[in-house]
Design a protein around this motif. Structure first.
Motif, PDB file in Angstrom:
ATOM      1  N   LEU A 144       0.093   2.449  -5.133  1.00 20.29           N
ATOM      2  CA  LEU A 144      -0.095   1.323  -4.219  1.00 20.29           C
ATOM      3  C   LEU A 144       1.198   0.537  -4.048  1.00 20.29           C
ATOM      4  CD1 LEU A 144      -3.598   0.131  -5.458  1.00 20.29           C
ATOM      5  CD2 LEU A 144      -3.091   1.397  -3.359  1.00 20.29           C
ATOM      6  N   LYS A 145       1.921   0.312  -5.146  1.00 24.71           N
ATOM      7  CA  LYS A 145       3.189  -0.406  -5.082  1.00 24.71           C
ATOM      8  C   LYS A 145       4.199   0.349  -4.239  1.00 24.71           C
ATOM      9  CE  LYS A 145       6.854  -2.323  -8.016  1.00 24.71           C
ATOM     10  NZ  LYS A 145       7.355  -2.484  -9.412  1.00 24.71           N
ATOM     11  N   ASP A 146       4.151   1.676  -4.294  1.00 26.57           N
ATOM     12  CA  ASP A 146       5.088   2.510  -3.537  1.00 26.57           C
ATOM     13  C   ASP A 146       4.680   2.680  -2.080  1.00 26.57           C
ATOM     14  OD1 ASP A 146       6.569   2.786  -5.827  1.00 26.57           O
ATOM     15  OD2 ASP A 146       5.846   4.807  -6.300  1.00 26.57           O
ATOM     16  N   GLY A 147       3.613   1.999  -1.665  1.00 25.45           N
ATOM     17  CA  GLY A 147       3.206   2.055  -0.264  1.00 25.45           C
ATOM     18  C   GLY A 147       2.331   3.226   0.103  1.00 25.45           C
ATOM     19  N   GLU A 148       1.724   3.884  -0.898  1.00 23.26           N
ATOM     20  CA  GLU A 148       0.865   5.035  -0.636  1.00 23.26           C
ATOM     21  C   GLU A 148      -0.593   4.598  -0.461  1.00 23.26           C
ATOM     22  OE1 GLU A 148       2.106   7.891  -0.129  1.00 23.26           O
ATOM     23  OE2 GLU A 148       4.087   7.788  -1.049  1.00 23.26           O
ATOM     24  N   VAL A 149      -1.456   5.561  -0.177  1.00 22.36           N
ATOM     25  CA  VAL A 149      -2.890   5.311  -0.003  1.00 22.36           C
ATOM     26  C   VAL A 149      -3.634   5.871  -1.203  1.00 22.36           C
ATOM     27  CG1 VAL A 149      -4.943   5.690   1.422  1.00 22.36           C
ATOM     28  CG2 VAL A 149      -2.692   5.436   2.513  1.00 22.36           C
ATOM     29  N   LEU A 150      -4.407   5.009  -1.868  1.00 18.98           N
ATOM     30  CA  LEU A 150      -5.241   5.436  -2.991  1.00 18.98           C
ATOM     31  C   LEU A 150      -6.698   5.383  -2.543  1.00 18.98           C
ATOM     32  CD1 LEU A 150      -5.651   6.192  -5.975  1.00 18.98           C
ATOM     33  CD2 LEU A 150      -5.699   3.737  -6.497  1.00 18.98           C
ATOM     34  N   GLY A 151      -7.364   6.531  -2.563  1.00 21.35           N
ATOM     35  CA  GLY A 151      -8.765   6.595  -2.156  1.00 21.35           C
ATOM     36  C   GLY A 151      -9.687   6.478  -3.358  1.00 21.35           C
ATOM     37  N   LEU A 152     -10.674   5.597  -3.262  1.00 22.67           N
ATOM     38  CA  LEU A 152     -11.634   5.405  -4.343  1.00 22.67           C
ATOM     39  C   LEU A 152     -13.054   5.439  -3.801  1.00 22.67           C
ATOM     40  CD1 LEU A 152     -10.285   2.407  -6.497  1.00 22.67           C
ATOM     41  CD2 LEU A 152     -10.110   4.841  -7.015  1.00 22.67           C
ATOM     42  N   PHE A 153     -13.967   5.885  -4.650  1.00 26.83           N
ATOM     43  CA  PHE A 153     -15.396   5.777  -4.381  1.00 26.83           C
ATOM     44  C   PHE A 153     -15.943   4.828  -5.445  1.00 26.83           C
ATOM     45  CE2 PHE A 153     -14.022   9.921  -2.832  1.00 26.83           C
ATOM     46  CZ  PHE A 153     -14.463   9.866  -1.511  1.00 26.83           C
ATOM     47  N   SER A 197      -2.862  -5.406  -7.366  1.00 31.56           N
ATOM     48  CA  SER A 197      -1.849  -4.909  -6.438  1.00 31.56           C
ATOM     49  C   SER A 197      -1.813  -5.825  -5.218  1.00 31.56           C
ATOM     50  CB  SER A 197      -2.175  -3.474  -5.988  1.00 31.56           C
ATOM     51  OG  SER A 197      -3.290  -3.480  -5.107  1.00 31.56           O
ATOM     52  N   ASN A 198      -0.805  -5.599  -4.390  1.00 36.01           N
ATOM     53  CA  ASN A 198      -0.737  -6.327  -3.114  1.00 36.01           C
ATOM     54  C   ASN A 198      -1.142  -5.420  -1.960  1.00 36.01           C
ATOM     55  OD1 ASN A 198       0.201  -8.877  -4.087  1.00 36.01           O
ATOM     56  ND2 ASN A 198       2.223  -7.973  -4.406  1.00 36.01           N
ATOM     57  N   ALA A 199      -1.864  -4.372  -2.272  1.00 35.00           N
ATOM     58  CA  ALA A 199      -2.257  -3.402  -1.247  1.00 35.00           C
ATOM     59  C   ALA A 199      -3.291  -3.989  -0.292  1.00 35.00           C
ATOM     60  CB  ALA A 199      -2.833  -2.159  -1.914  1.00 35.00           C
TER      61      ALA A 199
END
Length: 199
Positions: free
Chosen positions: A107-116, A141-143
């Motif tokens: 998330l910090k690196d600007g990626e997408v983390l998918g969660l259920f 995070s700041n996402a």
């Protein structure tokens, strides 16, 4: 940073799965315009089928990273495939600090983390209670936190809708140091509203 072979495998898998799913189901994606283009994104969706991760992956306009249960990584070939497809291991049923750190770094690196957030598939198709992990990532995070809903039966040739909602405002919760449980409840409420609106 993924190597060239991993990138090619991801692209190959994406194209292959997209072709299969678009042929097998009548996929309708709503709300792609809500996706932030250059920020870390925590993508939170309901969970009705084992097909949800690839369905969400081919419907989202950015590459999505997922946690996958640790047992799947014990087979060398499966491990390499999963790593190439943006998955990383997590120990289920306990606090896995390494997986949490890896998720936060993505998330910090600007990626997408998918969660259920429900943690497991719903046996009834109804939205269940969310676990605190989603709230943890949202608050630590700041996402941008983006809710999503998958609606459909996955019967061959039936319609499957993937709805991507507007980002949830988390600034106040972060400033007030809300609990992970409180944040998760807000995320689950946003998912429930998408399901109700588009079912």
């Amino acid at each position: 940073m993924r190597g060239l072979d991993e990138v090619n495998l991801y692209k190959f898998g994406y194209v292959l799965v997209k072709g299969i799913f678009r042929t097998t189901y009548r996929v309708e994606v709503i709300g792609s315009e809500n996706v932030p283009k250059d920020k870390g994104v925590l993508l939170c969706s309901n969970h009705i089928s084992n097909f949800d991760p690839p369905m969400l992956g081919i419907s989202f306009p950015r590459d999505v990273h997922y946690m996958a249960k640790e047992e799947l990584f014990k087979l060398p070939v499966m491990k390499q495939v999963l790593l190439s497809l943006n998955a990383f291991p997590v120990r289920r049923g306990m606090s896995d600090k390494q997986a949490l750190r890896q998720g936060l770094k993505l998330l910090k690196d600007g990626e997408v983390l998918g969660l259920f957030p429900e943690g497991t598939r719903s046996k009834t198709g109804e939205l269940g209670e969310g676990m605190s992990g989603a709230g943890f990532f949202a608050l630590r995070s700041n996402a941008e936190v983006v809710p999503a809903a998958i609606i459909g039966s996955y019967r061959p040739f039936s319609k499957v809708k993937v709805i991507i909602g507007e980002p949830i405002e988390m600034t106040k919760l972060r400033e007030e140091k809300a609990t992970a449980k409180d944040a998760t409840e807000i995320i689950m409420s946003a998912i429930a509203k998408l399901i109700e609106k588009y079912k």
